[in-house]
Design a protein around this motif. Sequence first.
Motif, short mmCIF file in Angstrom:
data_model
loop_
_atom_site.label_atom_id
_atom_site.label_comp_id
_atom_site.label_asym_id
_atom_site.label_seq_id
_atom_site.Cartn_x
_atom_site.Cartn_y
_atom_site.Cartn_z
N VAL A 249 0.85 -1.20 0.00
CA VAL A 249 0.00 0.00 0.00
C VAL A 249 0.88 1.24 0.00
N HIS A 250 0.51 2.21 -0.83
CA HIS A 250 1.18 3.51 -0.86
C HIS A 250 0.13 4.55 -0.51
N ALA A 251 0.41 5.38 0.49
CA ALA A 251 -0.54 6.39 0.95
C ALA A 251 -0.12 7.77 0.48
N VAL A 252 -1.10 8.57 0.08
CA VAL A 252 -0.89 9.97 -0.25
C VAL A 252 -1.57 10.78 0.84
N LEU A 253 -0.79 11.61 1.54
CA LEU A 253 -1.34 12.44 2.60
C LEU A 253 -1.53 13.86 2.09
N VAL A 254 -2.78 14.30 2.06
CA VAL A 254 -3.11 15.68 1.71
C VAL A 254 -2.94 16.50 2.97
N LEU A 255 -2.16 17.57 2.88
CA LEU A 255 -1.92 18.38 4.07
C LEU A 255 -1.68 19.84 3.70
N ASP A 256 -1.80 20.68 4.72
CA ASP A 256 -1.56 22.11 4.48
C ASP A 256 -0.06 22.36 4.41
N GLN A 257 0.30 23.61 4.28
CA GLN A 257 1.71 23.94 4.12
C GLN A 257 2.35 24.44 5.41
N ALA A 258 1.94 23.86 6.52
CA ALA A 258 2.58 24.19 7.80
C ALA A 258 4.06 23.83 7.70
N GLY A 259 4.90 24.56 8.41
CA GLY A 259 6.34 24.36 8.33
C GLY A 259 6.78 22.94 8.64
N TRP A 260 6.09 22.27 9.54
CA TRP A 260 6.47 20.89 9.90
C TRP A 260 5.97 19.87 8.89
N HIS A 261 5.26 20.30 7.84
CA HIS A 261 4.81 19.41 6.77
C HIS A 261 5.73 19.45 5.56
N ASP A 262 6.75 20.25 5.60
CA ASP A 262 7.64 20.45 4.45
C ASP A 262 8.47 19.19 4.20
N ALA A 263 8.23 18.53 3.08
CA ALA A 263 8.92 17.28 2.76
C ALA A 263 10.43 17.45 2.71
N ARG A 264 10.90 18.66 2.41
CA ARG A 264 12.35 18.88 2.35
C ARG A 264 13.00 18.77 3.73
N ALA A 265 12.22 18.99 4.79
CA ALA A 265 12.77 18.92 6.15
C ALA A 265 12.48 17.58 6.83
N LEU A 266 11.80 16.69 6.11
CA LEU A 266 11.38 15.42 6.70
C LEU A 266 12.02 14.24 5.99
N HIS A 267 12.14 13.15 6.70
CA HIS A 267 12.47 11.87 6.07
C HIS A 267 11.12 11.17 5.88
N VAL A 268 10.61 11.22 4.66
CA VAL A 268 9.29 10.65 4.37
C VAL A 268 9.47 9.20 3.94
N PRO A 269 8.81 8.26 4.63
CA PRO A 269 8.91 6.86 4.23
C PRO A 269 8.53 6.66 2.77
N GLU A 270 9.12 5.66 2.13
CA GLU A 270 8.88 5.40 0.71
C GLU A 270 7.44 5.06 0.40
N THR A 271 6.69 4.61 1.38
CA THR A 271 5.30 4.21 1.17
C THR A 271 4.32 5.37 1.32
N ILE A 272 4.85 6.58 1.50
CA ILE A 272 4.00 7.75 1.70
C ILE A 272 4.44 8.87 0.76
N THR A 273 3.47 9.55 0.18
CA THR A 273 3.72 10.76 -0.60
C THR A 273 2.96 11.89 0.08
N LEU A 274 3.63 13.02 0.28
CA LEU A 274 2.97 14.20 0.85
C LEU A 274 2.48 15.07 -0.30
N LEU A 275 1.21 15.45 -0.26
CA LEU A 275 0.60 16.28 -1.29
C LEU A 275 0.14 17.58 -0.64
N PRO A 276 0.94 18.65 -0.76
CA PRO A 276 0.55 19.91 -0.12
C PRO A 276 -0.59 20.60 -0.86
N LEU A 277 -1.51 21.15 -0.09
CA LEU A 277 -2.60 21.94 -0.64
C LEU A 277 -2.10 23.35 -0.95
#
Length: 149
Positions: free
Chosen positions: A55-83
Amino acid sequence: MRPPGVVDQRFESLYLFAACRPGTDETFALALPRVNTDAMMIFLEQFARQLEPGVHAVLVLDQAGWHDARALHVPETITLLPLPPASPQLNPVERVWLYLRERYLSHRMLDDYEAVLDAVCRAWNRLLDETGRLTTLTAYPYLTASGIP
């Protein structure tokens, strides 16, 4: 518009991180003492662990600073989709937060962090006990019309 109520000048915070599958009652949540990139990484790691194999999950989220994929180690099974900026109306979980505040968490004075944690966990569990409630809160047509399971 909310009616005026009791105001408590003390300050204890707790943050509920949640992922809800739109148009279903499937969800995952963690209550954490702070909100920052470290807390977001804990949430993402725990969320990834509970995903079924393949399973691969896409998380829809706002652009809060702690949601920035550049500052996170995002697991391979997750994609962050900023609104887009300033568009909470597009984020289904915003309706979940509003529902929890309106039904279970407003106009309450809690003694300490443990009481806040207990109240939030009880509110979340009461929401989960309402079969179909998350389904209706998160069934945004732009997410459910795609036909993606």
